[in-house]
Design a protein around this motif. Structure first.
Motif, PDB file in Angstrom:
ATOM      1  N   TYR A 102     -27.345  31.054  -7.588  1.00 13.18           N
ATOM      2  CA  TYR A 102     -28.313  32.148  -7.397  1.00 13.18           C
ATOM      3  C   TYR A 102     -28.517  32.954  -8.672  1.00 13.18           C
ATOM      4  O   TYR A 102     -29.573  33.531  -8.882  1.00 13.18           O
ATOM      5  N   ARG A 103     -27.534  32.946  -9.519  1.00 11.11           N
ATOM      6  CA  ARG A 103     -27.704  33.606 -10.814  1.00 11.11           C
ATOM      7  C   ARG A 103     -28.720  32.826 -11.645  1.00 11.11           C
ATOM      8  O   ARG A 103     -29.605  33.398 -12.275  1.00 11.11           O
ATOM      9  N   ARG A 104     -28.592  31.497 -11.597  1.00  7.58           N
ATOM     10  CA  ARG A 104     -29.556  30.658 -12.341  1.00  7.58           C
ATOM     11  C   ARG A 104     -30.965  30.848 -11.802  1.00  7.58           C
ATOM     12  O   ARG A 104     -31.947  30.814 -12.533  1.00  7.58           O
ATOM     13  N   SER A 143     -14.397  46.645  -8.479  1.00 10.46           N
ATOM     14  CA  SER A 143     -13.164  46.014  -7.985  1.00 10.46           C
ATOM     15  C   SER A 143     -13.323  44.503  -7.933  1.00 10.46           C
ATOM     16  O   SER A 143     -14.448  43.995  -7.863  1.00 10.46           O
ATOM     17  N   ARG A 144     -12.217  43.816  -8.003  1.00 10.07           N
ATOM     18  CA  ARG A 144     -12.161  42.358  -7.860  1.00 10.07           C
ATOM     19  C   ARG A 144     -10.936  42.024  -7.013  1.00 10.07           C
ATOM     20  O   ARG A 144     -10.024  42.841  -6.885  1.00 10.07           O
ATOM     21  N   ARG A 145     -10.902  40.787  -6.474  1.00 11.82           N
ATOM     22  CA  ARG A 145      -9.713  40.358  -5.731  1.00 11.82           C
ATOM     23  C   ARG A 145      -9.199  39.059  -6.329  1.00 11.82           C
ATOM     24  O   ARG A 145      -9.989  38.146  -6.611  1.00 11.82           O
ATOM     25  N   GLY A 167     -21.516  40.002 -14.682  1.00 10.11           N
ATOM     26  CA  GLY A 167     -22.097  41.203 -15.280  1.00 10.11           C
ATOM     27  C   GLY A 167     -23.556  41.313 -14.855  1.00 10.11           C
ATOM     28  O   GLY A 167     -24.102  40.424 -14.187  1.00 10.11           O
ATOM     29  N   CYS A 168     -24.217  42.387 -15.269  1.00  6.94           N
ATOM     30  CA  CYS A 168     -25.569  42.662 -14.777  1.00  6.94           C
ATOM     31  C   CYS A 168     -26.569  41.598 -15.225  1.00  6.94           C
ATOM     32  O   CYS A 168     -26.785  41.403 -16.419  1.00  6.94           O
ATOM     33  N   VAL A 169     -27.214  40.977 -14.255  1.00  6.59           N
ATOM     34  CA  VAL A 169     -28.211  39.950 -14.570  1.00  6.59           C
ATOM     35  C   VAL A 169     -29.537  40.610 -14.989  1.00  6.59           C
ATOM     36  O   VAL A 169     -30.390  39.981 -15.591  1.00  6.59           O
ATOM     37  N   VAL A 177     -31.289  51.560  -7.611  1.00 13.48           N
ATOM     38  CA  VAL A 177     -30.319  52.673  -7.574  1.00 13.48           C
ATOM     39  C   VAL A 177     -29.743  52.971  -8.963  1.00 13.48           C
ATOM     40  O   VAL A 177     -29.556  54.126  -9.346  1.00 13.48           O
ATOM     41  N   THR A 178     -29.508  51.908  -9.720  1.00 14.42           N
ATOM     42  CA  THR A 178     -28.896  52.070 -11.046  1.00 14.42           C
ATOM     43  C   THR A 178     -29.872  52.738 -12.011  1.00 14.42           C
ATOM     44  O   THR A 178     -29.557  53.745 -12.639  1.00 14.42           O
ATOM     45  N   THR A 179     -31.086  52.171 -12.115  1.00 13.38           N
ATOM     46  CA  THR A 179     -32.068  52.688 -13.069  1.00 13.38           C
ATOM     47  C   THR A 179     -32.413  54.139 -12.734  1.00 13.38           C
ATOM     48  O   THR A 179     -32.553  54.981 -13.639  1.00 13.38           O
ATOM     49  N   GLY A 215     -12.323  37.014  -7.580  1.00 14.37           N
ATOM     50  CA  GLY A 215     -13.579  36.984  -6.833  1.00 14.37           C
ATOM     51  C   GLY A 215     -14.004  38.403  -6.504  1.00 14.37           C
ATOM     52  O   GLY A 215     -13.353  39.373  -6.889  1.00 14.37           O
ATOM     53  N   LYS A 216     -15.106  38.509  -5.773  1.00 14.12           N
ATOM     54  CA  LYS A 216     -15.578  39.829  -5.339  1.00 14.12           C
ATOM     55  C   LYS A 216     -14.553  40.424  -4.375  1.00 14.12           C
ATOM     56  O   LYS A 216     -13.949  39.713  -3.573  1.00 14.12           O
ATOM     57  N   SER A 217     -14.392  41.716  -4.459  1.00 11.71           N
ATOM     58  CA  SER A 217     -13.472  42.379  -3.534  1.00 11.71           C
ATOM     59  C   SER A 217     -14.281  43.230  -2.566  1.00 11.71           C
ATOM     60  O   SER A 217     -15.322  43.756  -2.925  1.00 11.71           O
ATOM     61  N   ARG A 259     -21.867  28.897  -5.476  1.00 16.44           N
ATOM     62  CA  ARG A 259     -23.046  29.511  -4.865  1.00 16.44           C
ATOM     63  C   ARG A 259     -23.531  30.683  -5.729  1.00 16.44           C
ATOM     64  O   ARG A 259     -24.728  30.842  -5.949  1.00 16.44           O
ATOM     65  N   HIS A 260     -22.598  31.467  -6.210  1.00 15.69           N
ATOM     66  CA  HIS A 260     -22.955  32.597  -7.071  1.00 15.69           C
ATOM     67  C   HIS A 260     -23.695  32.102  -8.313  1.00 15.69           C
ATOM     68  O   HIS A 260     -24.742  32.620  -8.687  1.00 15.69           O
ATOM     69  N   ARG A 261     -23.158  31.045  -8.941  1.00 23.67           N
ATOM     70  CA  ARG A 261     -23.777  30.505 -10.168  1.00 23.67           C
ATOM     71  C   ARG A 261     -25.200  30.033  -9.888  1.00 23.67           C
ATOM     72  O   ARG A 261     -26.127  30.269 -10.647  1.00 23.67           O
TER      73      ARG A 261
HETATM   74  C1  HEM Z   1     -29.493  50.889 -16.092  1.00 18.42           C
HETATM   75  C2  HEM Z   1     -29.591  50.061 -15.088  1.00 18.42           C
HETATM   76  C3  HEM Z   1     -28.481  49.152 -14.611  1.00 18.42           C
HETATM   77  C4  HEM Z   1     -27.112  49.272 -14.716  1.00 18.42           C
HETATM   78  C5  HEM Z   1     -26.331  50.365 -15.416  1.00 18.42           C
HETATM   79  C6  HEM Z   1     -26.535  48.121 -14.051  1.00 18.42           C
HETATM   80  C7  HEM Z   1     -25.166  47.873 -13.969  1.00 18.42           C
HETATM   81  C8  HEM Z   1     -24.620  46.746 -13.378  1.00 18.42           C
HETATM   82  C9  HEM Z   1     -23.220  46.411 -13.389  1.00 18.42           C
HETATM   83  C10 HEM Z   1     -22.109  47.241 -14.039  1.00 18.42           C
HETATM   84  C11 HEM Z   1     -23.074  45.238 -12.718  1.00 18.42           C
HETATM   85  C12 HEM Z   1     -21.779  44.449 -12.534  1.00 18.42           C
HETATM   86  C13 HEM Z   1     -20.999  44.870 -11.312  1.00 18.42           C
HETATM   87  C14 HEM Z   1     -19.684  44.115 -11.212  1.00 18.42           C
HETATM   88  O1  HEM Z   1     -19.134  43.679 -12.215  1.00 18.42           O
HETATM   89  O2  HEM Z   1     -19.195  43.996 -10.080  1.00 18.42           O
HETATM   90  C15 HEM Z   1     -24.379  44.842 -12.253  1.00 18.42           C
HETATM   91  C16 HEM Z   1     -24.632  43.721 -11.494  1.00 18.42           C
HETATM   92  C17 HEM Z   1     -25.884  43.373 -11.054  1.00 18.42           C
HETATM   93  N1  HEM Z   1     -27.084  43.944 -11.418  1.00 18.42           N
HETATM   94 FE1  HEM Z   1     -27.330  45.577 -12.582  1.00 18.42          FE
HETATM   95  N2  HEM Z   1     -27.546  47.354 -13.536  1.00 18.42           N
HETATM   96  C18 HEM Z   1     -28.750  47.931 -13.879  1.00 18.42           C
HETATM   97  C19 HEM Z   1     -30.017  47.455 -13.596  1.00 18.42           C
HETATM   98  C20 HEM Z   1     -30.285  46.288 -12.919  1.00 18.42           C
HETATM   99  C21 HEM Z   1     -31.603  45.737 -12.717  1.00 18.42           C
HETATM  100  C22 HEM Z   1     -32.888  46.348 -13.277  1.00 18.42           C
HETATM  101  C23 HEM Z   1     -31.443  44.611 -11.947  1.00 18.42           C
HETATM  102  C24 HEM Z   1     -32.470  43.633 -11.454  1.00 18.42           C
HETATM  103  C25 HEM Z   1     -33.713  43.589 -11.867  1.00 18.42           C
HETATM  104  C26 HEM Z   1     -30.009  44.468 -11.673  1.00 18.42           C
HETATM  105  C27 HEM Z   1     -29.458  43.481 -10.896  1.00 18.42           C
HETATM  106  C28 HEM Z   1     -28.098  43.267 -10.777  1.00 18.42           C
HETATM  107  C29 HEM Z   1     -27.523  42.211  -9.950  1.00 18.42           C
HETATM  108  C30 HEM Z   1     -28.300  41.254  -9.070  1.00 18.42           C
HETATM  109  C31 HEM Z   1     -26.132  42.274 -10.125  1.00 18.42           C
HETATM  110  C32 HEM Z   1     -25.083  41.340  -9.514  1.00 18.42           C
HETATM  111  C33 HEM Z   1     -24.831  40.222 -10.524  1.00 18.42           C
HETATM  112  C34 HEM Z   1     -23.827  39.195 -10.102  1.00 18.42           C
HETATM  113  O3  HEM Z   1     -23.010  39.468  -9.210  1.00 18.42           O
HETATM  114  O4  HEM Z   1     -23.849  38.120 -10.705  1.00 18.42           O
HETATM  115  N3  HEM Z   1     -29.343  45.498 -12.295  1.00 18.42           N
HETATM  116  N4  HEM Z   1     -25.317  45.777 -12.686  1.00 18.42           N
END
Ligand code: HEM
Length: 432
Positions: A86-88, A314-316, A380-382, A245-247, A59-61, A82-84
């Motif tokens: 909200y992902r859907r 991280s995961r737990r 993974g990233c949605v 933050v990521t983008t 799970g999440k850590s 619950r996670h599934r």
């Molecule tokens: C270059 C841009 C991005 C990178 C590198 C990135 C990377 C990641 C990674 C590595 C995770 C997985 C974290 C884990 O395994 O604990 C993640 C999760 C997530 N990302 Fe991204 N992300 C990016 C852009 C976005 C965008 C544009 C969105 C939404 C529009 C987004 C929404 C999310 C969400 C909601 C999660 C959690 C998913 C879950 O727990 O099921 N990310 N991202």
């Protein structure tokens, strides 16, 4: 320097600057993070077991998230069902057809960003990218807001994202009072106008089709009281900051890399000027058909390899699990780093070298789970498809209009905080 056998048994304090030492020796090492013992995994096959094959046992850590103040009720909920759910809920708003619909918005924001720069005047790239990515995420996911509200939300989301990006993820600095207080303040500053916007939508007679509407439909007794109004807001903050933050970090590295590698810059510009993607030589096309053409895709894949914003995960364990030769009891924290996996000399030749052509089909493909900028598996990233398209559109608009050079005297270094981002990236734009 590889660890000596004696060191290998001793838990090491996890520090970014020393992480590469963990690559030597055993694929699972005991480390301490903030005084808590955790297992650091460097073998990609074992990382894949954690994220994909045996994902249901993990799970999440909280280990690296002590500083986080985000919602735990929706997508980041520890419980699987619950996670599934909200992902859907998020998926239809981020899959290919939705991304196609959002592309004109991405292009508008990219053009407006390019138009706001002045020749010779330094730009704080990371701040500018937070603003651009924040505006795109806000409009795409919440729907259009009127001028003043839209500007206020964008400014405050950009400010919150900046606080998050620069907040240390673990260690003494993560617990320091001042940065934590600043982050909390930025969170409140953003959440207040957002809550007003959510209430307006709830009371509006005009239905919208945006992600926020899907969250709102999940409130109240008909939905089993899944989310309260407060939680809708928290969930929206989580999604918007995850997108921003990521983008912003990847775009900052991409613009920095263009300035450092003139040959790559030339090829990217040539590639972007072509009306259609004629280069089909890239090893894998991520983003389900979306995203940039050939060389530009390889360029961005390489930027993401060297500078993955989510550099540590991280995961737990939820039950007793077997991982490699280890049996881990329930409640064990496991940690791995995409940054290290991406720079492992066993998986990437000359791993620190910037070489977009390592992604050509003619080159050996990297082993599974050695390239994880977007994570993998059910958590993974949605937003991956959305992100590829956004990176492409922003890069095209900014790089085609401006040539950016580093402000003299600045030498940005990688700061490994909540994201891996370039610290103080000031660049000077000159028209092409
Ligand atoms: C270059 C841009 C991005 C990178 C590198 C990135 C990377 C990641 C990674 C590595 C995770 C997985 C974290 C884990 O395994 O604990 C993640 C999760 C997530 N990302 Fe991204 N992300 C990016 C852009 C976005 C965008 C544009 C969105 C939404 C529009 C987004 C929404 C999310 C969400 C909601 C999660 C959690 C998913 C879950 O727990 O099921 N990310 N991202």
């Amino acid at each position: 320097m590889p660890p000596t056998p004696r060191d290998a048994d001793r838990p090491q304090d996890l520090r970014f600057s020393r992480m590469e030492r963990l690559l030597g020796g055993h694929p699972i090492r005991t480390v301490t993070v903030d005084g808590t013992s955790a297992r650091f995994v460097t073998d990609p096959a074992l990382v894949r077991r954690i994220l994909v094959t045996d994902a249901r046992h993990y799970g999440k850590s909280e280990l690296l998230q002590k500083a986080r103040i985000l919602s735990k009720s929706g997508l980041l909920a520890p419980d699987d069902a619950r996670h599934r759910h909200y992902r859907r809920l998020a998926h239809p708003h981020l899959r290919t057809t939705a991304v196609t619909a959002h592309t004109p918005l991405m292009a508008d924001v990219a053009r407006a960003t390019a138009a706001s720069w002045r020749p010779g005047q330094p730009v704080d790239i990371q701040a500018a990218m937070c603003r651009a990515a924040g505006r795109i995420a806000l409009t795409a996911l919440l729907g259009p807001t009127t001028g003043a509200t839209s500007d206020q939300l964008t400014d405050r989301l950009a400010a919150l994202s900046w606080e998050m990006i620069t907040k240390p993820l673990y260690g003494r600095a993560a617990r320091a009072r001042r940065p934590a207080a600043r982050l909390r303040q930025a969170f409140t500053d953003f959440r207040t106008p957002l809550a007003r916007c959510v209430t307006d939508r709830l009371n509006s007679p005009h239905p919208t089709t945006h992600y926020l509407a899907a969250l709102l439909a999940d409130t109240g007794p008909a939905a089993g009281g899944a989310l309260s109004g407060e939680q809708v807001c928290d969930e929206a903050v989580m999604m918007l900051t995850a997108a921003t933050v990521t983008t912003a970090s990847v775009m900052s590295w991409a613009l920095y890399t263009l300035a450092r590698h003139p040959l790559a810059e030339e090829k990217v510009l040539k590639d972007l000027a072509q009306p259609a993607d004629t280069d089909t030589d890239t090893a894998a096309r991520p983003g389900h058909g979306h995203g940039p053409p050939g060389y530009t895709l390889r360029f961005l894949m390489e930027v993401l390899r060297l500078h993955p914003p989510v550099w540590i995960t991280s995961r737990r364990t939820l039950t007793h699990v077997t991982l490699g030769e280890h049996t881990l009891p329930a409640g064990t924290d496991v940690v791995f780093s995409s940054y290290l996996l991406h720079r492992h000399p066993a998986h990437y030749r000359d791993p620190h070298r910037f070489d977009p052509d390592r992604w050509l089909t003619t080159r050996p493909r990297p082993q599974d789970a050695t390239y994880l900028p977007f994570g993998t598996g059910s958590r993974g990233c949605v937003g991956e498809t959305f992100a590829w398209q956004e990176l492409h559109v922003l890069l095209a608009a900014l790089a085609q209009e401006w040539r950016l050079t580093l402000q003299p005297g600045t030498r940005p270094r990688a700061a490994a905080h909540t994201t891996l981002h370039p610290h103080r990236l000031l660049m000077i734009p000159q028209p092409r």
